[in-house]
Design an enzyme around this catalytic site. Structure first.
Site, PDB file in Angstrom:
ATOM      1  N   ARG A 212      87.836-113.805 -30.332  1.00 32.11           N
ATOM      2  CA  ARG A 212      87.475-114.827 -31.330  1.00 32.11           C
ATOM      3  C   ARG A 212      86.109-115.427 -30.967  1.00 32.11           C
ATOM      4  O   ARG A 212      85.286-115.701 -31.840  1.00 32.11           O
ATOM      5  CB  ARG A 212      88.549-115.927 -31.391  1.00 32.11           C
ATOM      6  N   PHE A 228      95.206-109.766 -41.614  1.00 37.06           N
ATOM      7  CA  PHE A 228      96.293-110.122 -40.698  1.00 37.06           C
ATOM      8  C   PHE A 228      95.872-111.413 -39.982  1.00 37.06           C
ATOM      9  O   PHE A 228      95.782-111.468 -38.759  1.00 37.06           O
ATOM     10  CB  PHE A 228      96.572-108.999 -39.687  1.00 37.06           C
ATOM     11  N   ASP A 250      97.116-112.602 -45.235  1.00 39.81           N
ATOM     12  CA  ASP A 250      98.319-112.440 -44.410  1.00 39.81           C
ATOM     13  C   ASP A 250      99.526-112.410 -45.341  1.00 39.81           C
ATOM     14  O   ASP A 250      99.494-112.973 -46.433  1.00 39.81           O
ATOM     15  CB  ASP A 250      98.455-113.591 -43.403  1.00 39.81           C
ATOM     16  N   SER A 251     100.591-111.750 -44.874  1.00 39.88           N
ATOM     17  CA  SER A 251     101.787-111.669 -45.713  1.00 39.88           C
ATOM     18  C   SER A 251     102.676-112.905 -45.542  1.00 39.88           C
ATOM     19  O   SER A 251     103.558-113.147 -46.353  1.00 39.88           O
ATOM     20  CB  SER A 251     102.567-110.402 -45.368  1.00 39.88           C
ATOM     21  N   ASP A 300      93.387-107.033 -37.444  1.00 44.54           N
ATOM     22  CA  ASP A 300      94.217-107.313 -36.257  1.00 44.54           C
ATOM     23  C   ASP A 300      95.693-107.229 -36.631  1.00 44.54           C
ATOM     24  O   ASP A 300      96.400-108.239 -36.649  1.00 44.54           O
ATOM     25  CB  ASP A 300      93.867-108.707 -35.712  1.00 44.54           C
ATOM     26  N   CYS A 340      97.362-103.628 -31.049  1.00 45.01           N
ATOM     27  CA  CYS A 340      98.066-104.323 -29.953  1.00 45.01           C
ATOM     28  C   CYS A 340      99.299-103.533 -29.522  1.00 45.01           C
ATOM     29  O   CYS A 340     100.149-104.049 -28.808  1.00 45.01           O
ATOM     30  CB  CYS A 340      98.437-105.739 -30.371  1.00 45.01           C
TER      31      CYS A 340
HETATM   32  N1  SAH Z   1      94.440-112.301 -35.622  1.00 40.16           N
HETATM   33  C1  SAH Z   1      95.495-113.274 -35.454  1.00 40.16           C
HETATM   34  C2  SAH Z   1      96.819-112.648 -35.077  1.00 40.16           C
HETATM   35  C3  SAH Z   1      97.361-111.615 -36.040  1.00 40.16           C
HETATM   36  S1  SAH Z   1      99.051-111.311 -35.846  1.00 40.16           S
HETATM   37  C4  SAH Z   1      95.030-114.326 -34.447  1.00 40.16           C
HETATM   38  O1  SAH Z   1      94.013-114.145 -33.762  1.00 40.16           O
HETATM   39  O2  SAH Z   1      95.689-115.372 -34.347  1.00 40.16           O
HETATM   40  C5  SAH Z   1      99.457-110.254 -37.161  1.00 40.16           C
HETATM   41  C6  SAH Z   1      99.662-110.947 -38.508  1.00 40.16           C
HETATM   42  O3  SAH Z   1      99.843-109.935 -39.487  1.00 40.16           O
HETATM   43  C7  SAH Z   1     100.871-111.849 -38.653  1.00 40.16           C
HETATM   44  O4  SAH Z   1     100.447-113.129 -39.054  1.00 40.16           O
HETATM   45  C8  SAH Z   1     101.752-111.216 -39.764  1.00 40.16           C
HETATM   46  O5  SAH Z   1     102.308-112.196 -40.629  1.00 40.16           O
HETATM   47  C9  SAH Z   1     100.740-110.405 -40.491  1.00 40.16           C
HETATM   48  N2  SAH Z   1     101.209-109.207 -41.206  1.00 40.16           N
HETATM   49  C10 SAH Z   1     102.068-108.256 -40.774  1.00 40.16           C
HETATM   50  N3  SAH Z   1     102.113-107.233 -41.658  1.00 40.16           N
HETATM   51  C11 SAH Z   1     101.284-107.541 -42.675  1.00 40.16           C
HETATM   52  C12 SAH Z   1     100.884-106.883 -43.865  1.00 40.16           C
HETATM   53  N4  SAH Z   1     101.354-105.676 -44.178  1.00 40.16           N
HETATM   54  N5  SAH Z   1      99.981-107.492 -44.672  1.00 40.16           N
HETATM   55  C13 SAH Z   1      99.484-108.708 -44.352  1.00 40.16           C
HETATM   56  N6  SAH Z   1      99.802-109.370 -43.208  1.00 40.16           N
HETATM   57  C14 SAH Z   1     100.696-108.799 -42.401  1.00 40.16           C
END
Ligand code: SAH
Length: 396
Positions: A212, A228, A250-251, A300, A340
């Site tokens: 970040r 994400f 995000d979902s 991510d 990850c």
């Molecule tokens: N980059 C973030 C962490 C991401 S964690 C940080 O630095 O804090 C992964 C995220 O992806 C989660 O919030 C989850 O809700 C979301 N997610 C999972 N599958 C998804 C999809 N198909 N479409 C959108 N978001 C999704």
């Protein structure tokens, strides 16, 4: 007792002993008990915790047969782990960090994260679970030595992996007072609210802190797409670095709600920070069809691979989002792309991104390899500890 020749991994100080390496278990040890490991020739190799349900039957606490694995040993291990983070802990601009990173700190299955004055632990294995009460006592005793205040210690042992150990979910307060609804943390020049009760992992993706910070440096004046986005970590960082605008996708509605609050808290409101609930796979297609363009895209995703069997499918998923992201980037744009999944090898991930760029017909350079933050180190004898791989690419 081990089968003949199966002490090799222990000699290399790898902390896991698989079921197939063990000739027999002597005595009547219970789940999570500390047991002595012997070679087939009865030579003592050290001490570990036994987990009868897991394929990883023993996780080593010590490779030294002389070690007494007791409270004093636990205190020493915790002190070592915390002392390793001294630089980060003494920085007043950072009030959250991983204090204990399981195997990588010689404490298999034990994770302790600090969110300002609130500590959160995750006990992932039978052996880790075994220490619960003594871990609380020992942490409470050790923390003040490092000038760390602890109003409360909260347990988040609700990760899926516990099921493989035959352990139930355990969540709740272990010490002190209930944490506030949101714990406020400082990360460099920005602040985040962390929901330690129901947030992902222990509440926040501390492993992405250093990445970040990189995004904060390189997004000035840019239009950013943060896929994400969870609670908006990368977006708030990019905006703090002067990004012109960020679209978060995000979902999870809960994650987006907290993300909005995090943006407000840092003074990033209105059009500069947009939030969109949806499936990234679909939203990227929609943006492609609308010919939307961005200067930087962050991918991510959650863990796509949870077994060897799902690797192929995961590879297709990674390739799909990376291909679409390449298509949406302006020439000279930046792609921050992560995996990850511990089971996704770094070189395979790079190949997948290369294939994605090729399919998108975009010449792409790898500018920087990225990994997990400094408080999530990897023991060289336990390479599995390196799970978060990232590539910063320039897409022409
Ligand atoms: N980059 C973030 C962490 C991401 S964690 C940080 O630095 O804090 C992964 C995220 O992806 C989660 O919030 C989850 O809700 C979301 N997610 C999972 N599958 C998804 C999809 N198909 N479409 C959108 N978001 C999704």
């Amino acid at each position: 007792m081990l089968k003949p020749g199966r002490e090799k991994s222990l000699l290399r100080r790898h902390p896991w002993l698989f079921e197939g390496a063990i000739a027999r278990v002597m005595g009547n040890s219970q789940i999570g008990d500390t047991v002595q490991v012997l070679t087939a020739a009865q030579q003592p190799m050290g001490w570990g915790s036994i987990s009868p349900r897991s394929q990883i039957r023993v996780r080593m606490w010590s490779f030294d047969p002389e070690t007494v694995v007791d409270e004093a040993w636990l205190a020493t291990q915790l002190r070592r782990a915390i002392a390793r983070r001294q630089v980060l802990l003494s920085d007043p601009n950072h009030t959250a960090c991983r204090l204990v990173a399981a195997e990588s700190d010689g404490l298999p299955g034990i994770i302790v994260d600090r969110y300002d004055r609130v500590l959160v632990c995750q006990l992932l294995t039978a052996g880790a679970n075994h220490w619960r009460d003594r871990l609380v006592e020992t942490l409470v005793q050790v923390l003040p030595e490092f000038g760390l205040a602890c109003d409360g210690l909260y347990e988040r042992s609700d990760a899926d992996v516990r099921a493989k150990e035959g352990l139930p979910v355990q969540v709740g307060l272990l010490h002190g007072v209930e944490p506030p609804e949101l714990v406020e943390i400082q990360e460099g020049s920005v602040r985040f609210g962390v929901d330690v009760r129901t947030g992902h992992k222990t509440g926040f993706y501390l492993d992405q802190r250093d990445n970040r910070a990189i995004a904060q440096q390189v997004c000035t004046g840019q239009e950013v797409l943060n896929c994400f986005s969870y609670t908006g970590g990368f977006s708030v960082a990019a905006l703090a670095g002067g990004a012109a605008a960020v679209v978060n996708v995000d979902s999870s509605t809960a994650a987006l709600t907290l993300s909005e609050a995090n943006h407000q808290q840092n003074g990033f409101e209105g059009d500069r920070a947009q939030h969109r609930q949806g499936d990234v796979f679909q939203v990227l297609r929609q943006f492609r069809d609308e010919a939307r363009q961005f200067d930087t895209i962050i991918l991510d995703p959650p863990k796509f691979v949870d077994s060897q069997a799902s690797l192929q499918r995961a590879a297709r998923g990674y390739k799909d989002i990376n291909r679409l992201a390449c298509l949406l980037l302006r020439p000279g744009g930046t792609l921050f792309t992560f995996s990850c999944s511990g089971l996704m090898p770094a070189d395979l991930f790079q190949k997948i991104v290369a294939d994605a760029a090729l399919d998108a017909r975009r010449e792409t350079q790898l500018v920087q390899r990225l990994g997990q933050s400094v408080d999530h180190p990897t023991l060289l004898s336990f390479p599995e500890g390196f799970y978060l791989k990232g590539l910063r690419c320039r897409v022409d």
